[in-house]
Design an enzyme around this catalytic site. Structure first.
Site, PDB file in Angstrom:
ATOM      1  N   GLU A 178      37.699  48.991  33.204  1.00 42.03           N
ATOM      2  CA  GLU A 178      37.964  47.755  32.618  1.00 42.03           C
ATOM      3  C   GLU A 178      39.259  47.218  33.137  1.00 42.03           C
ATOM      4  OE1 GLU A 178      37.850  47.178  28.320  1.00 42.03           O
ATOM      5  OE2 GLU A 178      39.220  45.499  28.258  1.00 42.03           O
ATOM      6  N   GLU A 183      45.030  38.872  28.474  1.00 42.37           N
ATOM      7  CA  GLU A 183      44.864  38.835  26.917  1.00 42.37           C
ATOM      8  C   GLU A 183      45.917  38.322  26.365  1.00 42.37           C
ATOM      9  OE1 GLU A 183      41.988  42.074  25.492  1.00 42.37           O
ATOM     10  OE2 GLU A 183      43.553  43.188  26.215  1.00 42.37           O
TER      11      GLU A 183
END
Length: 431
Positions: A178, A183
């Site tokens: 990932e 974020e």
């Protein structure tokens, strides 16, 4: 330097992994949407992956009438809740929570509502939002992956732009890998995070770093560009062109690097969860993640094309006499537009001219090791990262392309050297 460990999202359950695997052939509406996400260090040096064919360039500018759904040829809409991270939202289908705003943006909207009597892991859902991905539509191996976005604000908000390995249905998470491009958690309005997750470094043990805006600015106040520059065995993160971290297998402490393969893209706005915490009385709804564009740029790496690479004094990276013999030194010289100064930056991590590759002599990693022209052979000596900060980095050595002695004189030999940010290590690559 490794960043401090951060609170992170939990693993996907195996059932959720299998559900996400179905995305490669089309996500069934109504299926629960799995989720994973970022934080900290780890690195087994594995041989570079074989040269990948250039991925088709991806671009979505989100132009269209207000209220229109996203382009179904580029994006799939996931639906359901997410128990793995204890998020509070239900991801809906259609255009209620993900739609064009008529001003060139995608608006992913989180609302405090439940018009469909949706059921979540904790009971009747309290919020709705949206999550989109490109699985089965678009994947890329390497390149520059970027999005210009304006994030929401408020306690409990959790916007993300990220990628998952397209083999997740076969190997599961975190073996799939990932890459979290961006974020943000609402209690950190001035900070975003970029993180890698893989086997042995997932969840709160991911490897990553944060970037904080100066002067107390909040990311929700304006649009910002979030990007990774990704090549074999190297990933570099930037915000508005400012590089804030670079990761290679050397950062993984002997663990497996799983980022030399195809990944697909994901955009979502979560509400609540282990990392951001739940909304509270200060959180105003609705909140929106506005996306101006998403773009992926890769290059073919084919010999014979490309353009100049210029450095200190405006001089060009040059092959003396256009000599194609193995071991020909590479130098600085007045720019003249010849084939000896046309370099192609490939999606396989190579930099090529005259049908040969830019190569670190004898695979050396020491300061001062010269660079040369050599037959392309797929080794780490011929792998280069070209982040927006204008460094040209050999990830194996973790050193920068450097003009010897800081000179801009014709004939100055090029070498690798510890990255210092000096002018004689800055290059402009014409793609």
């Amino acid at each position: 330097m490794h960043p401090p460990r951060l609170p992170r999202r939990l693993l996907l359950s195996f059932v959720s992994v299998l559900a996400l695997a179905s995305l490669s052939t089309g996500l069934a509406q109504g299926a629960p949407a799995p989720s994973v996400r970022p934080s900290a260090p780890s690195a087994a040096t594995q041989p570079p992956a074989p040269a990948a064919a250039a991925a088709v360039t991806f671009s979505d500018e989100f132009d269209g009438p207000a209220g229109s759904a996203v382009d179904g040829g580029k994006w799939q809409t996931e639906t359901g809740d997410n128990v793995n991270n204890h998020e509070r939202q239900y991801y809906t289908a259609g255009s209620r929570n993900a739609a064009l705003d008529g001003q060139g943006h995608l608006a992913i909207t989180a609302r405090r509502e439940n018009p469909g009597n949706y059921q979540c892991w904790y009971g009747r859902c309290e919020y709705t939002s949206a999550r989109l991905n490109t699985a089965g539509r678009f994947t890329t191996t390497y390149g520059r992956v970027e999005a210009r976005m304006k994030i929401p604000r408020g306690q409990g908000m959790w916007p993300a732009f990220w990628m998952l390995g397209s083999d997740i249905g076969q190997v599961g998470w975190p073996a799939s890998g990932e890459i979290d491009v961006m974020e943000n958690v609402g209690f950190e309005p001035s900070t975003v995070h970029g993180t890698l997750h893989g086997p042995g470094y997932s969840g709160s043990g991911g490897i990553g770093a944060g970037y904080t805006l100066p002067g107390g600015q909040a990311f929700a106040d304006a649009f910002h560009t979030f990007a990774v520059d990704w090549s074999p065995n190297a990933i570099t993160w930037s915000v508005d062109g400012t590089v804030y971290q670079r990761r290679t297998p050397a950062d993984l402490g002997g663990k497996q690097w799983v980022f030399n393969k195809p990944f697909f893209l994901i955009l979502n706005l979560a509400v609540g969860g282990y990392w951001p915490g739940d909304p509270n009385g200060s959180t105003v709804f609705p909140q929106q993640l506005l996306v101006d564009y998403v773009r992926v740029r890769t290059d073919s790496g084919q010999p014979g094309g490309g353009g100049p690479i210029t450095g200190i004094g405006g001089k060009c990276v040059d092959v003396p006499g256009a000599n194609t013999a193995n071991g020909t030194p590479v130098q600085l010289y007045d720019c003249n537009g010849t084939a000896a100064q046309r370099w192609s930056v490939g999606s396989d991590g190579t930099i090529r001219a005259l049908g040969k590759c830019l190569d670190v002599a004898s695979g050396g990693t020491a300061d001062g090791t010269p660079v040369q022209l050599w037959d392309c052979n797929g080794t780490a000596a011929q792998q280069w990262a070209t982040p927006e900060a204008r460094d040209i980095v050999n990830p194996r050595a973790d050193k920068c392309l450097d003009a010897s002695g800081g000179s801009s004189a014709n004939g100055t030999r090029l070498r690798i050297w510890t990255c210092t940010g000096a002018a004689h290590q800055k290059w402009t690559v014409t793609r």
